[in-house]
Design an enzyme around this catalytic site. Structure first.
Site, PDB file in Angstrom:
ATOM      1  N   CYS A   1      57.129  13.801   6.051  1.00 15.37           N
ATOM      2  CA  CYS A   1      55.956  14.458   5.486  1.00 15.37           C
ATOM      3  C   CYS A   1      54.758  13.533   5.508  1.00 15.37           C
ATOM      4  CB  CYS A   1      56.218  14.856   4.025  1.00 15.37           C
ATOM      5  SG  CYS A   1      57.567  16.016   3.798  1.00 15.37           S
TER       6      CYS A   1
ATOM      7  N   ARG B   1      54.722  19.068   5.182  1.00 15.50           N
ATOM      8  CA  ARG B   1      56.141  18.844   5.448  1.00 15.50           C
ATOM      9  C   ARG B   1      56.516  19.074   6.903  1.00 15.50           C
ATOM     10  NH1 ARG B   1      61.319  22.463   4.110  1.00 15.50           N
ATOM     11  NH2 ARG B   1      62.937  20.893   4.359  1.00 15.50           N
ATOM     12  N   LEU B   2      57.266  18.112   7.450  1.00 15.41           N
ATOM     13  CA  LEU B   2      57.967  18.276   8.718  1.00 15.41           C
ATOM     14  C   LEU B   2      59.429  18.490   8.369  1.00 15.41           C
ATOM     15  CD1 LEU B   2      58.114  18.117  11.855  1.00 15.41           C
ATOM     16  CD2 LEU B   2      58.467  15.654  11.594  1.00 15.41           C
ATOM     17  N   ALA B   3      59.937  19.688   8.585  1.00 16.71           N
ATOM     18  CA  ALA B   3      61.286  20.039   8.145  1.00 16.71           C
ATOM     19  C   ALA B   3      62.331  19.447   9.079  1.00 16.71           C
ATOM     20  CB  ALA B   3      61.435  21.556   8.079  1.00 16.71           C
TER      21      ALA B   3
ATOM     22  N   ASN C   1      58.098  11.354   1.551  1.00 14.61           N
ATOM     23  CA  ASN C   1      58.051  11.236   3.007  1.00 14.61           C
ATOM     24  C   ASN C   1      59.203  10.346   3.447  1.00 14.61           C
ATOM     25  OD1 ASN C   1      57.352  10.799   5.718  1.00 14.61           O
ATOM     26  ND2 ASN C   1      55.907   9.173   5.201  1.00 14.61           N
ATOM     27  N   GLY C   2      60.138  10.883   4.223  1.00 10.81           N
ATOM     28  CA  GLY C   2      61.221  10.038   4.691  1.00 10.81           C
ATOM     29  C   GLY C   2      62.531  10.762   4.872  1.00 10.81           C
TER      30      GLY C   2
ATOM     31  N   ASP D   1      67.383  16.124   0.495  1.00  7.40           N
ATOM     32  CA  ASP D   1      67.449  14.772  -0.052  1.00  7.40           C
ATOM     33  C   ASP D   1      66.333  14.530  -1.070  1.00  7.40           C
ATOM     34  OD1 ASP D   1      65.534  14.906   1.942  1.00  7.40           O
ATOM     35  OD2 ASP D   1      65.996  12.966   2.826  1.00  7.40           O
TER      36      ASP D   1
ATOM     37  N   ILE E   1      59.449   5.371  29.191  1.00  5.31           N
ATOM     38  CA  ILE E   1      58.118   5.305  29.762  1.00  5.31           C
ATOM     39  C   ILE E   1      58.037   4.064  30.634  1.00  5.31           C
ATOM     40  CG2 ILE E   1      57.089   4.030  27.832  1.00  5.31           C
ATOM     41  CD1 ILE E   1      54.608   5.817  28.180  1.00  5.31           C
TER      42      ILE E   1
ATOM     43  N   SER F   1      65.436   4.817  17.583  1.00  9.01           N
ATOM     44  CA  SER F   1      64.818   3.704  18.304  1.00  9.01           C
ATOM     45  C   SER F   1      65.625   2.432  18.094  1.00  9.01           C
ATOM     46  CB  SER F   1      63.374   3.480  17.817  1.00  9.01           C
ATOM     47  OG  SER F   1      63.362   2.724  16.616  1.00  9.01           O
TER      48      SER F   1
END
Length: 615
Positions: free
Chosen positions: A2, A45-47, A71-72, A95, A283, A356
């Site tokens: 988020c 929010r990014l679900a 956020n997390g 969460d 890349i 990553s």
């Protein structure tokens, strides 16, 4: 994931909405606002987990006494939920809700139980306080403004600026640190009165007073003396566990695969824990000296991943530079930020979460400068007359005849050997040292060498002190800042298994001679990967390149006109940070000599972009 915002003071819905609008890229799926008394909270929010409306934020406990914006991702939230389920009634699979009840159970000590990447702020209406925290490594950001009366916070500075009564001025000391390090160390940001909460820290705002405390730090003093085979067994099991825990997702997931050791290792463990082909993304660059796609393709074939890659040239690199400060609202000059932006955009076309390899170099000593620290031990045994009477004059004469980056670094090493470690280590990783600042007429007398002094421990080895310095500063404020902003600019979540704090606590127990052995960096980590047949030996033992584009070639050829136009822009010249005649001379020397200080030129470019955007 988020973007979170908040305002304590003369708050209204319009202010919170302005803050949310400025950070909407961080959460395209949902947004919400809560205001009570003089406190306003907001979330984009990014679900990722629990895609239903039950994951909506701001979120409350059952009694509406606690409100959170978060956020997390919490990787152990199900374990914590099991501990709390008999005491509290959960309404979602989120969460976020687990953090609420962890706070209700343990107060600020809830942080001891959380394993994840996070930045959150809780409004405890019963106690009339705000409690906010950032994860142990600093994967997720939290910026704030505080003038003693008004308190404003957001995931990014651009979420704070629209609601301030006055435009903040430039922090010259922070700019000085930036020129030295290519990033600004916490708590500074480049703006006066705007700060970042340091990693592994929390704040409590109550009765107009703000208190910041640290809740975790790595302990390098307790080494685990077991043999190499036992270490490889331990590391394989732990890394596998860390990767597996970060593969939990309700949305498509993939992996950044640069072809380097760390990203290749993470991809390998992902593939071993998946019944379906892993989506991998790379890349490359048009210059074969900087291109690593052959190695990433090799790993993709070995593990049969669903692999995609793109290549970047000077033209599209320049196009993205124009928008650099739209993304990065602090002065920031890690030149791999542009490739990271491209990689994030490319991956986001097919996945919402990517893993990553961040953290491998800090855990296992992977940077060239750690070898320089090791060489210190050998150099120290030389008689002083030999160092000062023979070695140093020889180095200076070689530098005079062959003035290049390598001889410049050797000269720096020999000239700073007798300094205390916390002073000389900054030289090994600095860009503009004090002499360079004088050459461009930078108008600040700040002593850059004090930056790492606060974490220097004379009881530790120099390698451990170097690792500690980088984990506390370079890792969160450069690498993780770069990745968070690049990925969240397109609504992509990036998870880093090698930054699991329990893995980092384990790696801190590895003796130095197993991290660097006969100048072989990351020795025990590489041994595990080869002996367990996880990665091919040619990938593991190849020279480290990093994720850097060929800017030295581009700046002096295709991009020369652009570079000169930016460094001669009116706002940059009128900032009065530099003596313009000295700055012009410095730039002219860059184009007329073999001294390829292109990273310094990039730092000036990034600073010019930031000044033109925000001042």
């Amino acid at each position: 994931m988020c973007g979170i915002v908040g305002y304590v003071g003369d708050v209204d819905q319009d202010k919170i909405q302005k803050m949310l609008n400025a950070t909407s890229h961080r959460g395209p799926d949902d947004s919400g606002i809560f205001i009570k008394n003089n406190v306003g909270l907001g979330s984009n929010r990014l679900a990722i987990i629990d895609l239903s409306y039950k994951g909506h934020q701001p979120m409350f406990d059952d009694k509406k006494e606690i409100c959170i914006v978060y956020n997390g991702e919490m990787y152990n939230f199900m374990e914590i939920k099991q501990l709390l389920k008999n005491e509290f009634k959960f309404k979602s699979n989120s969460d976020t809700e687990v953090i609420i009840y962890a706070y209700k159970k343990w107060g600020v000590n809830c942080l001891e139980h959380l394993n994840g990447m996070f930045a959150f702020v809780i409004y405890d209406m019963k106690k009339n306080l705000l409690f906010g925290a950032r994860d142990r490594r600093g994967e997720k950001p939290l910026k704030y403004f505080f003038d003693g009366k008004t308190f404003v916070f957001a995931s990014e500075i651009k979420g704070i600026l629209p609601v301030l009564k006055e435009k903040p001025k430039m922090d010259i000391d922070a700019i000085s640190d930036y020129l030295t390090l290519q990033y600004i160390p916490a708590p500074k940001t480049g703006f006066n009165d705007i700060y970042k909460l340091p990693p592994a820290s929390y704040f409590v705002l109550k009765d107009g007073g703000l208190k910041i405390s640290k809740y975790w730090s790595l302990d390098f003093s307790k080494k685990l003396n077991i043999n190499e085979n036992e270490w490889t067994e331990l590391l394989e099991a732990k890394i596998n566990q860390c990767v597996k825990s970060r593969m939990i997702s309700d949305v498509p997931i993939g992996s950044f695969l640069s072809g380097g050791v760390d990203s290749s290792a993470v991809t390998a463990f992902m593939a071993m824990n998946s019944s379906k082909p892993i989506k991998t993304f790379s890349i490359g660059f048009s210059d074969p000296k900087f291109d690593e796609t052959s190695y990433s393709t090799q790993i993709a074939k070995k593990y049969r991943t669903d692999h995609s890659y793109i290549k970047v040239n000077s033209k599209i690199f320049e196009e993205e530079l124009h928008k650099m400060s739209d993304y990065y609202d602090e002065p920031f000059a890690d030149n791999s930020l542009i490739p990271t932006l491209f990689l994030s955009k490319f991956a986001r076309q097919r996945v919402t979460v990517s893993l990553s390899g961040d953290g491998g170099d800090e855990n296992f000593a992977g940077y060239d400068r750690y070898n320089i620290v090791s060489i210190n031990d050998y150099y120290q045994r030389m008689p002083k007359f030999l160092r000062n009477g023979v070695i140093n004059p020889l180095v200076n004469s070689i530098f005079f005849v062959l003035p290049n980056l390598l001889t410049s670094r050797i000269k720096t090493f020999s000239n700073t050997f007798d300094l205390p470690f916390y002073k000389k280590y900054i030289y090994y990783k600095s860009f503009f040292n004090n002499l360079d600042k004088e050459r461009v007429g930078f108008k600040s007398n700040r002593d850059a060498f004090l930056i790492d002094k606060y974490i220097y421990n004379p009881k530790l080895t120099q390698i451990d002190n170097a690792l500690s310095a980088d984990i506390n500063s370079y890792l969160p404020e450069d690498l993780l800042f770069k990745t968070d902003i690049a990925s969240m600019s397109v609504g992509l979540e990036v998870r880093a298994p090698l930054l699991d704090y329990k893995l980092m606590e384990l790696s801190a127990k590895i003796p130095d001679n197993l991290k660097i052995k006969n100048l072989n960096k990351k020795y025990i980590f590489k041994k595990m990967l080869i002996e367990k047949n996880i990665l091919p030996e040619n990938v593991v033992n190849r020279p480290k390149r990093g994720f850097n584009p060929p800017i030295g070639v581009w700046f002096k050829n295709d991009m020369k006109e652009y570079v000169l136009s930016q460094l001669n822009s009116q706002k940059f010249k009128q900032s009065e940070l530099f003596n313009n005649d000295k700055l012009d001379s410095y730039i002219k020397e860059y184009y007329s000599s073999n001294l390829n200080y292109h990273n310094n030129i990039f730092a000036l470019l990034a600073l010019s972009s930031w000044i033109n955007k925000y001042f």
